[in-house]
Design an enzyme around this catalytic site. Structure first.
Site, short mmCIF file in Angstrom:
data_model
loop_
_atom_site.label_atom_id
_atom_site.label_comp_id
_atom_site.label_asym_id
_atom_site.label_seq_id
_atom_site.Cartn_x
_atom_site.Cartn_y
_atom_site.Cartn_z
N GLU A 52 0.80 -1.24 0.01
CA GLU A 52 0.08 0.05 -0.09
C GLU A 52 0.82 1.26 -0.07
O GLU A 52 0.62 2.11 -0.74
CB GLU A 52 -1.04 0.18 1.35
CG GLU A 52 -2.02 -1.14 1.26
CD GLU A 52 -2.71 -0.89 2.47
OE1 GLU A 52 -3.95 -0.62 2.34
OE2 GLU A 52 -2.16 -1.36 3.63
N LYS B 221 -10.54 5.71 2.32
CA LYS B 221 -9.89 5.12 1.86
C LYS B 221 -10.63 4.07 0.94
O LYS B 221 -11.25 3.08 1.45
CB LYS B 221 -8.82 4.41 2.66
CG LYS B 221 -7.65 3.44 2.05
CD LYS B 221 -6.80 2.91 3.12
CE LYS B 221 -5.87 2.13 2.37
NZ LYS B 221 -4.87 1.65 3.58
#
Length: 121
Positions: free
Chosen positions: A21, A99
């Protein structure tokens, strides 16, 4: 009391618990709400007594794009702290972060974190 809000700012960032990520990055969406209990800006019509929303945008963008965090709460707290430091007449800053791409096995729209910080007067 004055509330100033900026909604749905989008920046590309490298935040997340997992290494991939922080390497690949993704889009993050931000809402900011700032509260000023002194109504001086209403009376004076002076930007120095209120909030320069362009500066708020720049601060959120700078932190999101140029720093990396494992946790969205840490990212939101850092942004709120920077906003309170830049605008000492702001009493409270709330940052919402969404997110959309998270490592959860199932359909979701996004994960959201909300962080509120208060000025230490």
């Amino acid at each position: 009391m004055i509330k100033v809000g900026i909604k749905n700012m989008m920046f590309y960032g490298f935040h997340g618990y997992y290494e991939y990520e922080r390497e690949q990055g993704q889009k993050f969406f931000f809402d900011v709400e700032l509260i000023i209990t002194d109504d001086k800006a209403v009376e004076t019509d002076n930007l120095n007594e209120g909030v320069d929303t362009a500066r708020v945008y720049d601060i959120v963008r700078d932190v999101s794009e140029n720093q990396r965090f494992h946790l969205l709460a840490a990212l939101g707290g850092h942004i709120a702290d920077k906003l309170l430091a830049k605008f000492p007449h702001v009493d409270e800053a709330t940052v919402h972060i969404r997110k959309p791409s998270v490592p959860i096995a199932g359909p979701i729209d996004y994960v959201e974190v909300e962080v509120t910080r208060k000025q230490n007067h």
